[in-house]
Design an enzyme around this catalytic site. Structure first.
Site, PDB file in Angstrom:
ATOM      1  N   HIS A 121       0.805  -1.221   0.000  1.00  0.00           N
ATOM      2  CA  HIS A 121       0.000   0.000   0.000  1.00  0.00           C
ATOM      3  C   HIS A 121       0.842   1.277   0.000  1.00  0.00           C
ATOM      4  O   HIS A 121       0.333   2.363   0.279  1.00  0.00           O
ATOM      5  CB  HIS A 121      -0.984   0.016   1.177  1.00  0.00           C
ATOM      6  CG  HIS A 121      -0.374  -0.274   2.515  1.00  0.00           C
ATOM      7  ND1 HIS A 121       0.373   0.638   3.205  1.00  0.00           N
ATOM      8  CD2 HIS A 121      -0.411  -1.398   3.269  1.00  0.00           C
ATOM      9  CE1 HIS A 121       0.773   0.099   4.338  1.00  0.00           C
ATOM     10  NE2 HIS A 121       0.323  -1.129   4.415  1.00  0.00           N
ATOM     11  N   LYS A 122       2.120   1.159  -0.326  1.00  0.00           N
ATOM     12  CA  LYS A 122       2.946   2.352  -0.471  1.00  0.00           C
ATOM     13  C   LYS A 122       2.818   2.906  -1.897  1.00  0.00           C
ATOM     14  O   LYS A 122       2.201   2.303  -2.759  1.00  0.00           O
ATOM     15  CB  LYS A 122       4.408   2.027  -0.148  1.00  0.00           C
ATOM     16  CG  LYS A 122       4.634   1.558   1.285  1.00  0.00           C
ATOM     17  CD  LYS A 122       4.096   2.546   2.292  1.00  0.00           C
ATOM     18  CE  LYS A 122       4.535   2.260   3.730  1.00  0.00           C
ATOM     19  NZ  LYS A 122       4.079   0.976   4.259  1.00  0.00           N
ATOM     20  N   HIS A 123       3.437   4.082  -2.126  1.00  0.00           N
ATOM     21  CA  HIS A 123       3.269   4.752  -3.422  1.00  0.00           C
ATOM     22  C   HIS A 123       3.672   3.848  -4.585  1.00  0.00           C
ATOM     23  O   HIS A 123       2.969   3.746  -5.588  1.00  0.00           O
ATOM     24  CB  HIS A 123       4.119   6.030  -3.446  1.00  0.00           C
ATOM     25  CG  HIS A 123       3.682   7.070  -2.469  1.00  0.00           C
ATOM     26  ND1 HIS A 123       3.916   6.950  -1.111  1.00  0.00           N
ATOM     27  CD2 HIS A 123       3.006   8.236  -2.629  1.00  0.00           C
ATOM     28  CE1 HIS A 123       3.417   8.012  -0.495  1.00  0.00           C
ATOM     29  NE2 HIS A 123       2.861   8.797  -1.383  1.00  0.00           N
TER      30      HIS A 123
END
Length: 429
Positions: A209-211
């Protein structure tokens, strides 16, 4: 500002403001699929060897991804790891932290920031955060320095960089190392350089769920040749490699398998090419959301300090329950009923977790706090970090932009939901 006045709250049986499910955030595309397929077809899924050998550095995709990360972030060295938690453990070890040393860290963070310190039998000391950015407050850091302090771990929380220059100045005065946990802020800028690149060691998370993501993973960055070697050694079975490499300083040369695979790095190469665009989209969504929420009484929008940019892993709001006349829990209940998903009431205060309250980490006897390693009684009592604690207990409201791929229409619907709730505050009391 337009206020919605003609609808009963969904909480009380009225129509929901948002009648759709937001699209899940997913930056993976055909490029990543092709890159992963190419690795699978090559048969080389990993090429690390835990010995002093050319393959100590990993396979072709690992090394290519590291070169591209170093060039992108403008650093001498980028070292991949299998998770950012592994990266933090490696960073604390490479910084030369000894058992019993104290490392200052904020409490308003993911627990791994502090657990990485305990991993080396060192003592986390929690300093408070700035009320505007939620990052480590340099004044609180200075107040918590003791003769046993050896490092500072700053966290670029939610996408806003910490005040790195101030923290580095403190470190220089006291001969400390600074580690930056930039898990949530890849692509954010602090004074013309990327966040995470202005301290002794920094780095970024690559989990889902990181960039940008590779499923799991992390990237360590540093300009220091010696630290880079230590990071690589801790990543890959240091104790078996140091002799062949000619390393004589065995401080913290306990190695692990923190190695990232070829598939993940092939995906990471493609993801890195998208980072600028993905961060720019987050910033555009944040700007539009700010327009939608502007003027709502008792609601403070995210601020961005001069000389910084924000990458908006989370859109961080602060409410004033006294002005609103209702609790945060009641507000979240109403917003959630209107269809606003991804709201977070408060954020973890690590010093109040059971491990710190009971001072028990390794084994059953309170190690390391009850041992001769811990040279003073470090307090984790509630009240030591009042800003972080009040945010968690009463006033912080986060919207997890990291979970969704929001359209402009989605953002306007969120704004409509907020305005509807604000118009009906009296009914919520």
């Amino acid at each position: 500002m337009t206020i919605d006045t003609d609808s009963t709250l969904a909480l009380f049986g009225g129509p929901k403001s948002i009648d759709r499910v937001f699209t899940r955030y997913n930056p993976i595309g055909a490029e990543e699929v092709a890159a992963a397929r190419g690795v699978v077809e090559s048969g080389v899924l990993s090429q690390f060897i835990g010995d002093w050998d050319p393959d100590f550095f990993g396979g072709p995709k690992v090394q290519e991804f590291e070169r591209k990360c170093a060039a992108y972030f403008g650093v001498k060295h980028a070292i991949t790891v299998n998770s950012w938690t592994s990266g933090l453990i490696a960073a604390v070890g490479a910084a030369g932290i000894e058992p019993g040393d104290e490392v200052i860290v904020p409490p308003f963070t993911m627990c791994a920031s502090a657990t990485a310190i305990l991993h080396w039998n060192a003592i986390p000391v929690f300093a408070d955060i700035e009320p505007e950015t939620f990052c480590l407050d340099p004044k609180s850091v200075e107040a918590n320095i003791t003769p046993y302090t050896k490092a500072i771990m700053a966290v670029d929380i939610f996408g806003h960089p910490a005040d790195t220059d101030a923290l580095m100045a403190i470190a220089e005065r006291h001969d400390l190392k600074v580690i930056t946990d930039t898990a949530q802020a890849p692509g954010a800028v602090y004074r013309n350089k990327f966040a995470g690149t202005r301290t002794h060691i920094g780095g970024f998370s690559l989990n889902y769920h990181k960039h940008i993501h590779t499923g799991e993973g992390g990237i360590l960055v540093t300009d220091d040749d010696v630290l880079a070697d230590k990071l690589r050694l801790i990543r890959n079975h240091a104790e078996a490699v140091v002799a062949g490499m000619g390393v004589t300083d065995l401080t913290n040369m306990i190695g692990y398998n923190f190695r990232l695979g070829e598939i993940e790095c092939a995906i990471g190469i493609e993801q890195l090419d998208k980072l600028e665009r993905l961060v720019a989209r987050r910033q555009a969504v944040a700007a539009l959301l700010g327009q939608e929420l502007a003027g709502l009484e008792g609601l403070r929008l995210p601020m961005v300090k001069e000389g910084c940019t924000h990458s908006y892993y989370v859109y961080s709001l602060v409410i004033d329950p006294d002005t609103l006349g209702i609790s945060r829990a009641r507000l979240v209940e109403a917003l959630s009923a209107e269809g606003v998903t991804g709201l977070a009431s408060g954020y973890q205060n690590v010093h109040l977790l059971p491990m710190y309250q009971q001072k028990q980490a390794y084994g059953s006897r309170g190690f390391p706090w009850n041992s001769e390693l811990c040279r003073r009684d470090v307090s984790y009592a509630k009240g030591i970090c009042p800003v972080a604690e009040d945010l968690h207990d009463r006033t912080y409201l986060g919207f997890a932009m990291c979970l969704h791929d929001l359209t402009d229409e989605d953002v306007r619907a969120i704004g409509s939901a907020f305005r509807k709730v604000w118009c009906n505050l009296a009914a919520l009391k």
